[in-house]
Design an enzyme around this catalytic site. Structure first.
Site, mmCIF file in Angstrom:
data_model
loop_
_atom_site.group_PDB
_atom_site.id
_atom_site.type_symbol
_atom_site.label_atom_id
_atom_site.label_comp_id
_atom_site.label_asym_id
_atom_site.label_seq_id
_atom_site.Cartn_x
_atom_site.Cartn_y
_atom_site.Cartn_z
ATOM 1 C CG HIS A 221 -0.270 0.256 2.505
ATOM 2 N ND1 HIS A 221 0.261 -0.755 3.249
ATOM 3 C CD2 HIS A 221 -0.006 1.394 3.196
ATOM 4 C CE1 HIS A 221 0.810 -0.262 4.353
ATOM 5 N NE2 HIS A 221 0.673 1.050 4.334
HETATM 6 C C1 UD1 Z 1 -2.065 5.685 5.548
HETATM 7 C C2 UD1 Z 1 -0.795 6.195 6.198
HETATM 8 C C3 UD1 Z 1 0.268 5.126 6.110
HETATM 9 C C4 UD1 Z 1 -0.202 3.824 6.692
HETATM 10 C C5 UD1 Z 1 -1.516 3.422 6.052
HETATM 11 C C6 UD1 Z 1 -2.036 2.226 6.782
HETATM 12 C C7 UD1 Z 1 -0.291 8.604 6.022
HETATM 13 C C8 UD1 Z 1 0.508 9.610 5.316
HETATM 14 N N1 UD1 Z 1 -0.282 7.376 5.490
HETATM 15 O O1 UD1 Z 1 -1.802 5.473 4.172
HETATM 16 O O2 UD1 Z 1 1.405 5.543 6.851
HETATM 17 O O3 UD1 Z 1 0.762 2.844 6.476
HETATM 18 O O4 UD1 Z 1 -2.468 4.489 6.174
HETATM 19 O O5 UD1 Z 1 -3.038 1.563 6.107
HETATM 20 O O6 UD1 Z 1 -0.910 8.895 7.009
HETATM 21 N N2 UD1 Z 1 -9.103 5.067 1.136
HETATM 22 C C9 UD1 Z 1 -10.360 4.525 1.039
HETATM 23 N N3 UD1 Z 1 -10.991 4.170 2.207
HETATM 24 C C10 UD1 Z 1 -10.451 4.344 3.439
HETATM 25 C C11 UD1 Z 1 -9.171 4.916 3.509
HETATM 26 C C12 UD1 Z 1 -8.495 5.268 2.354
HETATM 27 O O7 UD1 Z 1 -10.905 4.345 -0.036
HETATM 28 O O8 UD1 Z 1 -11.079 3.993 4.441
HETATM 29 C C13 UD1 Z 1 -8.384 5.391 -0.130
HETATM 30 C C14 UD1 Z 1 -8.625 6.800 -0.628
HETATM 31 O O9 UD1 Z 1 -8.625 6.766 -2.012
HETATM 32 C C15 UD1 Z 1 -7.368 7.527 -0.155
HETATM 33 C C16 UD1 Z 1 -6.297 6.443 -0.226
HETATM 34 O O10 UD1 Z 1 -6.976 5.245 0.112
HETATM 35 O O11 UD1 Z 1 -7.056 8.633 -0.939
HETATM 36 C C17 UD1 Z 1 -5.150 6.671 0.718
HETATM 37 O O12 UD1 Z 1 -5.585 6.861 2.060
HETATM 38 P P1 UD1 Z 1 -4.702 7.718 3.084
HETATM 39 O O13 UD1 Z 1 -5.268 7.639 4.444
HETATM 40 O O14 UD1 Z 1 -4.427 9.075 2.540
HETATM 41 O O15 UD1 Z 1 -3.312 7.003 3.048
HETATM 42 P P2 UD1 Z 1 -2.970 5.471 3.115
HETATM 43 O O16 UD1 Z 1 -2.341 5.078 1.830
HETATM 44 O O17 UD1 Z 1 -4.151 4.718 3.605
HETATM 45 N N1 UDP Z 2 -4.042 -5.876 8.614
HETATM 46 C C1 UDP Z 2 -5.360 -6.318 8.705
HETATM 47 N N2 UDP Z 2 -6.024 -6.639 7.544
HETATM 48 C C2 UDP Z 2 -5.450 -6.539 6.309
HETATM 49 C C3 UDP Z 2 -4.108 -6.074 6.237
HETATM 50 C C4 UDP Z 2 -3.435 -5.744 7.408
HETATM 51 O O1 UDP Z 2 -5.920 -6.432 9.793
HETATM 52 O O2 UDP Z 2 -6.094 -6.834 5.305
HETATM 53 C C5 UDP Z 2 -3.345 -5.483 9.866
HETATM 54 C C6 UDP Z 2 -2.012 -6.150 10.130
HETATM 55 O O3 UDP Z 2 -2.179 -7.370 10.819
HETATM 56 C C7 UDP Z 2 -1.316 -5.097 10.994
HETATM 57 C C8 UDP Z 2 -1.853 -3.781 10.473
HETATM 58 O O4 UDP Z 2 -3.035 -4.107 9.740
HETATM 59 O O5 UDP Z 2 -1.719 -5.256 12.353
HETATM 60 C C9 UDP Z 2 -0.859 -3.073 9.592
HETATM 61 O O6 UDP Z 2 -1.457 -1.948 9.046
HETATM 62 P P1 UDP Z 2 -1.045 -1.320 7.647
HETATM 63 O O7 UDP Z 2 -0.266 -2.299 6.865
HETATM 64 O O8 UDP Z 2 -2.274 -0.764 7.057
HETATM 65 O O9 UDP Z 2 -0.171 -0.073 8.081
HETATM 66 P P2 UDP Z 2 1.378 0.125 8.448
HETATM 67 O O10 UDP Z 2 1.710 -0.794 9.569
HETATM 68 O O11 UDP Z 2 2.175 -0.128 7.214
HETATM 69 O O12 UDP Z 2 1.470 1.564 8.811
#
Ligand code: UD1
Ligand code: UDP
Length: 359
Positions: A206
């Site tokens: 992601h």
């Molecule tokens: C965010 C965090 C990242 C973390 C990740 C965990 C920042 C800068 N990034 O990244 O560090 O590892 O979360 O999962 O804070 N979207 C949906 N539904 C949701 C959420 C997001 O559709 O519930 C889509 C939207 O198109 C959005 C994109 O995902 O623009 C990215 O979401 P965003 O929260 O900006 O960043 P992540 O890539 O999720």
């Molecule tokens: N995770 C989850 N479902 C998924 C993918 C990840 O519950 O489909 C959990 C995973 O076990 C871990 C956390 O999400 O506890 C990690 O989050 P993510 O990878 O979104 O963020 P990051 O740790 O990279 O910031």
């Protein structure tokens, strides 16, 4: 009564906050939970509140998605209003997401002390938005709870007073240990026709650095397609990646799923033959579980997962990923050593420090 506020917003915050909130329940403090709404899909948020027994948030700021500036600004505006009416004595923030940094900026200017859980991690790669969030949050925090000794060293090098740094261990692992007995992936595996003992590869991707460039994403998918000829590849797809994946070619041989619940995901992790990921939390969980992990990144802010654990950096070159994956699948499962203090009690140590601090 003394009030402690917690800010969560994105998926990895929920696993980190749950055990800390539970541990603080033992103290005579009122707790407030603020959900920024950075993640809002049921599969990225609600599912975790249920499975991790998190309390219902006192407020959801509903910021949703947007550019970094927009999301950060929306959290700041919403959080500033909230603390105007509900001023806490301490703010607890988690990890490195935009919500963490934004809430910290507001609290610091309002003179509210900030405890940062998972302080001090550094990838030394400022092209990563999370690295900016880590540095800014640690500039503003007043109490630093670190998961590993490398984080202490980073903070001390940045001039943080050693007396403010507490090496407590990893709260993500607190949640993992508590939930492992309930973790079960049958509901995911059975419909895919994959037996519980059948070896498979689990994938999550992601990070903008792996999924935002269509050519790179397509090349990574090609590698996964290749691996899928020998092992089923299960890939619960993050919404950021979902949006990009349509453009990437021929992912048909992969088991692409919506994001799965925590208990299901940990169930998948613990029996995986290999995990391929760019997630921070997944690097840590596979280290605890002793499952081989290849991280599709050039660096990691979690070096103990390499020095002690089962993680290896594959970089972002698809050829290297293919070679390392084949090596890992053909070779023995590496020996694991669980990093110091990743023992399920980090949150209790945090509560003990906070109790002293608030006295
Ligand atoms: C965010 C965090 C990242 C973390 C990740 C965990 C920042 C800068 N990034 O990244 O560090 O590892 O979360 O999962 O804070 N979207 C949906 N539904 C949701 C959420 C997001 O559709 O519930 C889509 C939207 O198109 C959005 C994109 O995902 O623009 C990215 O979401 P965003 O929260 O900006 O960043 P992540 O890539 O999720
Ligand atoms: N995770 C989850 N479902 C998924 C993918 C990840 O519950 O489909 C959990 C995973 O076990 C871990 C956390 O999400 O506890 C990690 O989050 P993510 O990878 O979104 O963020 P990051 O740790 O990279 O910031």
């Amino acid at each position: 009564m003394t009030t402690v506020a917690h800010v969560v917003g994105a998926r990895p915050n929920f696993m980190k906050a749950a055990p800390v909130i539970r541990a603080l329940n033992a103290l005579p403090v009122r707790q407030l939970l603020i959900h920024t709404g950075q993640h809002y899909d049921a599969s990225m948020s609600d599912a975790f509140f249920r499975q991790l027994s998190l309390p219902t948030p006192d407020i959801n700021l509903g910021v949703g998605s947007g550019s970094h500036a927009q999301q950060t600004a929306d959290v700041m505006i919403g959080f500033e209003k909230f603390i105007g009416a509900n001023r806490p004595d301490l703010l607890v923030v988690y990890g490195d997401v935009n919500s963490t940094m934004a809430a910290s900026l507001v609290a610091a200017k309002a003179g509210i002390p900030i405890a940062h859980v998972e302080a001090g991690l550094r990838s030394f790669d400022r092209t990563m938005p999370e690295e900016i969030n880590r540095i800014v949050t640690d500039c503003l925090a007043t109490l630093f709870f670190t998961p590993s000794a490398d984080a202490d060293a980073n903070l001390k090098r940045e001039g943080i007073d050693a007396a403010r740094i507490h090496l407590v261990g990893n709260v993500m692992i607190d949640t993992l240990i508590k939930c492992l007995p309930m973790a079960n992936a049958n509901a995911i595996l059975a419909p895919l026709g994959i037996g519980e003992r059948q070896p498979y590869i689990l994938v999550t991707l992601h990070r903008p650095s792996s999924v935002d460039d269509p050519a790179l994403l397509a090349a990574l998918i090609e590698v996964l397609n290749d691996l899928a000829k020998e092992y089923p590849v299960i890939f619960p797809v993050h919404p950021r990646t979902q949006a990009k994946l349509a453009a990437a070619t021929r992912a048909a041989t992969l088991h692409l799923l919506d994001p799965v619940g925590y208990l299901e995901f940990v169930g998948l992790e613990k029996n995986a033959r290999l995990v391929i990921t760019d997630s921070g939390g997944v690097q840590e969980e596979t280290t605890y579980l002793g499952v081989p992990c290849l991280t599709v990144r050039d660096n990691t802010e979690r070096p103990v997962t390499i020095s002690d654990g089962t993680n290896r950096l594959a970089g972002r070159d698809p050829h290297t990923l293919r070679r390392l994956a084949k090596e890992s699948l053909e070779g023995p499962v590496p020996k694991k050593r669980i990093p110091a203090l990743w023992d399920g009690h980090a949150s209790e140590r945090i509560a003990a420090v906070i109790a002293k601090e608030l006295r």
